[in-house]
Design a protein around this motif. Structure first.
Motif, PDB file in Angstrom:
ATOM      1  N   ALA A 141      49.612  11.510  55.602  1.00  0.00           N
ATOM      2  CA  ALA A 141      48.891  11.649  54.327  1.00  0.00           C
ATOM      3  C   ALA A 141      47.419  11.268  54.472  1.00  0.00           C
ATOM      4  O   ALA A 141      46.549  11.831  53.813  1.00  0.00           O
ATOM      5  CB  ALA A 141      49.555  10.787  53.258  1.00  0.00           C
ATOM      6  N   LEU A 142      47.160  10.298  55.351  1.00  0.00           N
ATOM      7  CA  LEU A 142      45.783   9.822  55.493  1.00  0.00           C
ATOM      8  C   LEU A 142      45.076  10.349  56.743  1.00  0.00           C
ATOM      9  O   LEU A 142      43.885  10.094  56.929  1.00  0.00           O
ATOM     10  CB  LEU A 142      45.780   8.278  55.542  1.00  0.00           C
ATOM     11  CG  LEU A 142      45.335   7.601  54.266  1.00  0.00           C
ATOM     12  CD1 LEU A 142      46.368   7.764  53.185  1.00  0.00           C
ATOM     13  CD2 LEU A 142      45.070   6.139  54.525  1.00  0.00           C
ATOM     14  N   ALA A 143      45.838  11.062  57.587  1.00  0.00           N
ATOM     15  CA  ALA A 143      45.302  11.407  58.913  1.00  0.00           C
ATOM     16  C   ALA A 143      44.007  12.223  58.828  1.00  0.00           C
ATOM     17  O   ALA A 143      43.005  11.876  59.471  1.00  0.00           O
ATOM     18  CB  ALA A 143      46.362  12.154  59.711  1.00  0.00           C
ATOM     19  N   LEU A 144      44.007  13.291  58.008  1.00  0.00           N
ATOM     20  CA  LEU A 144      42.835  14.189  57.997  1.00  0.00           C
ATOM     21  C   LEU A 144      41.615  13.519  57.358  1.00  0.00           C
ATOM     22  O   LEU A 144      40.498  13.617  57.874  1.00  0.00           O
ATOM     23  CB  LEU A 144      43.172  15.490  57.256  1.00  0.00           C
ATOM     24  CG  LEU A 144      44.345  16.305  57.804  1.00  0.00           C
ATOM     25  CD1 LEU A 144      44.518  17.596  57.015  1.00  0.00           C
ATOM     26  CD2 LEU A 144      44.173  16.624  59.286  1.00  0.00           C
ATOM     27  N   VAL A 145      41.856  12.816  56.252  1.00  0.00           N
ATOM     28  CA  VAL A 145      40.706  12.176  55.593  1.00  0.00           C
ATOM     29  C   VAL A 145      40.152  11.035  56.457  1.00  0.00           C
ATOM     30  O   VAL A 145      38.949  10.775  56.455  1.00  0.00           O
ATOM     31  CB  VAL A 145      41.040  11.703  54.157  1.00  0.00           C
ATOM     32  CG1 VAL A 145      41.277  12.877  53.227  1.00  0.00           C
ATOM     33  CG2 VAL A 145      42.211  10.745  54.117  1.00  0.00           C
ATOM     34  N   SER A 146      41.042  10.378  57.217  1.00  0.00           N
ATOM     35  CA  SER A 146      40.555   9.301  58.100  1.00  0.00           C
ATOM     36  C   SER A 146      39.653   9.881  59.196  1.00  0.00           C
ATOM     37  O   SER A 146      38.615   9.293  59.533  1.00  0.00           O
ATOM     38  CB  SER A 146      41.719   8.572  58.780  1.00  0.00           C
ATOM     39  OG  SER A 146      42.586   8.064  57.820  1.00  0.00           O
ATOM     40  N   ILE A 147      40.063  11.042  59.729  1.00  0.00           N
ATOM     41  CA  ILE A 147      39.216  11.708  60.746  1.00  0.00           C
ATOM     42  C   ILE A 147      37.841  12.004  60.141  1.00  0.00           C
ATOM     43  O   ILE A 147      36.794  11.756  60.749  1.00  0.00           O
ATOM     44  CB  ILE A 147      39.883  13.032  61.219  1.00  0.00           C
ATOM     45  CG1 ILE A 147      41.170  12.746  61.989  1.00  0.00           C
ATOM     46  CG2 ILE A 147      38.913  13.869  62.061  1.00  0.00           C
ATOM     47  CD1 ILE A 147      42.019  13.984  62.283  1.00  0.00           C
ATOM     48  N   ALA A 148      37.850  12.507  58.894  1.00  0.00           N
ATOM     49  CA  ALA A 148      36.586  12.881  58.249  1.00  0.00           C
ATOM     50  C   ALA A 148      35.699  11.645  58.030  1.00  0.00           C
ATOM     51  O   ALA A 148      34.495  11.682  58.331  1.00  0.00           O
ATOM     52  CB  ALA A 148      36.873  13.577  56.916  1.00  0.00           C
ATOM     53  N   VAL A 149      36.304  10.558  57.540  1.00  0.00           N
ATOM     54  CA  VAL A 149      35.508   9.351  57.253  1.00  0.00           C
ATOM     55  C   VAL A 149      34.912   8.794  58.552  1.00  0.00           C
ATOM     56  O   VAL A 149      33.722   8.446  58.607  1.00  0.00           O
ATOM     57  CB  VAL A 149      36.384   8.293  56.517  1.00  0.00           C
ATOM     58  CG1 VAL A 149      35.678   6.955  56.441  1.00  0.00           C
ATOM     59  CG2 VAL A 149      36.742   8.787  55.123  1.00  0.00           C
ATOM     60  N   LYS A 150      35.733   8.745  59.617  1.00  0.00           N
ATOM     61  CA  LYS A 150      35.223   8.246  60.912  1.00  0.00           C
ATOM     62  C   LYS A 150      34.091   9.135  61.407  1.00  0.00           C
ATOM     63  O   LYS A 150      33.080   8.647  61.917  1.00  0.00           O
ATOM     64  CB  LYS A 150      36.352   8.258  61.958  1.00  0.00           C
ATOM     65  CG  LYS A 150      37.170   6.986  61.930  1.00  0.00           C
ATOM     66  CD  LYS A 150      38.100   6.905  63.138  1.00  0.00           C
ATOM     67  CE  LYS A 150      39.257   5.975  62.809  1.00  0.00           C
ATOM     68  NZ  LYS A 150      40.565   6.479  63.059  1.00  0.00           N
ATOM     69  N   ALA A 151      34.264  10.450  61.245  1.00  0.00           N
ATOM     70  CA  ALA A 151      33.238  11.390  61.732  1.00  0.00           C
ATOM     71  C   ALA A 151      31.920  11.194  60.977  1.00  0.00           C
ATOM     72  O   ALA A 151      30.834  11.264  61.567  1.00  0.00           O
ATOM     73  CB  ALA A 151      33.736  12.823  61.590  1.00  0.00           C
ATOM     74  N   ILE A 152      31.990  10.909  59.684  1.00  0.00           N
ATOM     75  CA  ILE A 152      30.761  10.677  58.892  1.00  0.00           C
ATOM     76  C   ILE A 152      30.038   9.451  59.454  1.00  0.00           C
ATOM     77  O   ILE A 152      28.830   9.470  59.712  1.00  0.00           O
ATOM     78  CB  ILE A 152      31.104  10.446  57.399  1.00  0.00           C
ATOM     79  CG1 ILE A 152      31.675  11.713  56.783  1.00  0.00           C
ATOM     80  CG2 ILE A 152      29.860   9.983  56.617  1.00  0.00           C
ATOM     81  CD1 ILE A 152      32.271  11.514  55.396  1.00  0.00           C
ATOM     82  N   HIS A 153      30.819   8.377  59.656  1.00  0.00           N
ATOM     83  CA  HIS A 153      30.202   7.134  60.118  1.00  0.00           C
ATOM     84  C   HIS A 153      29.607   7.289  61.518  1.00  0.00           C
ATOM     85  O   HIS A 153      28.495   6.836  61.774  1.00  0.00           O
ATOM     86  CB  HIS A 153      31.209   5.983  60.044  1.00  0.00           C
ATOM     87  CG  HIS A 153      31.568   5.661  58.625  1.00  0.00           C
ATOM     88  ND1 HIS A 153      32.704   5.016  58.260  1.00  0.00           N
ATOM     89  CD2 HIS A 153      30.915   5.936  57.457  1.00  0.00           C
ATOM     90  CE1 HIS A 153      32.742   4.891  56.943  1.00  0.00           C
ATOM     91  NE2 HIS A 153      31.669   5.437  56.440  1.00  0.00           N
ATOM     92  N   SER A 154      30.341   7.963  62.437  1.00  0.00           N
ATOM     93  CA  SER A 154      29.786   8.128  63.796  1.00  0.00           C
ATOM     94  C   SER A 154      28.524   8.977  63.763  1.00  0.00           C
ATOM     95  O   SER A 154      27.539   8.679  64.444  1.00  0.00           O
ATOM     96  CB  SER A 154      30.751   8.821  64.766  1.00  0.00           C
ATOM     97  OG  SER A 154      32.032   8.567  64.465  1.00  0.00           O
TER      98      SER A 154
END
Ligand SMILES: C[S@@+](CC[C@H](N)C(=O)[O-])C[C@H]1O[C@@H](n2cnc3c(N)ncnc32)[C@H](O)[C@@H]1O
Length: 250
Positions: A65-78
């Motif tokens: 449930a959180l996998a895709l949004v977690s990828i997106a949030v990490k990508a924004i921060h990096s």
């Protein structure tokens, strides 16, 4: 088909829960990782948004449930760290039908809020993705994995004529196959088009979508590659007739 009231993946964390039986879907999500990262890089470098709204449609429950949004949030921060850009405030919204196990999802959403220092607010957007879910021009990124092949209902020309998707009588099944295939293909086209029209209203100009859904390579449903599914179809057919006889008794 996803009846708005009835259908949902198995709740909780038990042995038969979706949370513990979704590794195939998780593999599919991993294949979407670089596409989501590319979409984020594109959004951050072209739109330079101060705030970003990200949604996963058909999130279900459990780790996926959180996998895709977690990828997106990490990508924004990096991305922002690498290019020394101010990090946007991020709002993450998870969607599924109202019968979904949102209780479990909410507990893990809190982890996402805590594990990211810049502002990440989270929420649930219950409802069908075949209707409006978000305000106009608000979404920056839409993600969806393994969900968009769920139709909202069986094709009307089949239900009207009481033609099941999978007839246990092999002769009837083979004879009606072209009609059934065509009806489902038309229904899918209609609903996928509606999905795209709705999201087009909700996305900001230049917003992005990364979606994956199940399909087959050929129209030949008798091909070897799908034979293992036959047993599953039979089980579903029996369950379906049991639900109908129960409904008529009640
Ligand atoms: C196989 S699960 C996929 C879950 C997760 N995205 C994953 O990849 O593991 C499909 C999900 O889509 C949801 N779904 C089906 N039709 C839907 C609709 N019209 N609107 C919102 N969610 C829907 C189902 O309730 C289910 O949770």
């Amino acid at each position: 088909m996803a009846s708005k009231q009835m259908l949902h993946m198995n709740h909780g964390q038990g042995e038969t829960s979706y949370a513990r039986n979704s590794s195939i879907q998780s593999t599919e999500q991993n294949r979407m990782k670089h596409l989501i990262e590319d979409a984020i890089v594109d959004l951050c470098s072209t739109l330079l948004p101060g705030k970003m709204l990200i949604a996963d449609l058909g999130c279900s429950s459990g780790p996926n449930a959180l996998a895709l949004v977690s990828i997106a949030v990490k990508a924004i921060h990096s991305h922002c760290l690498e290019f020394q850009q101010p990090t946007p405030e991020v709002c993450v919204l998870l969607n599924d039908l109202p019968g979904n196990d949102f209780n479990t999802v909410v507990k893990s959403l809190v982890t996402l809020q805590r594990s990211n220092a810049p502002v990440v607010v989270t929420g649930i957007a219950p409802g069908s993705f075949y209707g409006r879910l978000f305000t106009s021009g608000s979404l920056h990124l839409v993600c969806s994995s393994n969900s968009l092949h769920w139709l909202s209902k069986a094709p009307e020309n089949l239900t009207r004529n009481r033609i099941p998707a999978y007839d246990v009588d092999e002769h009837a099944r083979r004879e009606r196959l072209p009609v059934v295939l065509d009806a489902y293909a038309q229904q899918f086209k209609k609903e996928f088009r509606l999905f795209l029209e709705l999201r087009a209203k909700e996305l900001v100009p230049g917003g992005q979508m990364v979606v994956s859904l199940g399909g087959r390579h050929s129209n030949d449903i008798a091909s070897k590659s799908i034979r293992p599914c036959e047993a599953l179809y039979e089980i579903l057919h029996v369950m379906d007739s049991e639900v109908h006889s129960f409904t008529s008794l009640a």
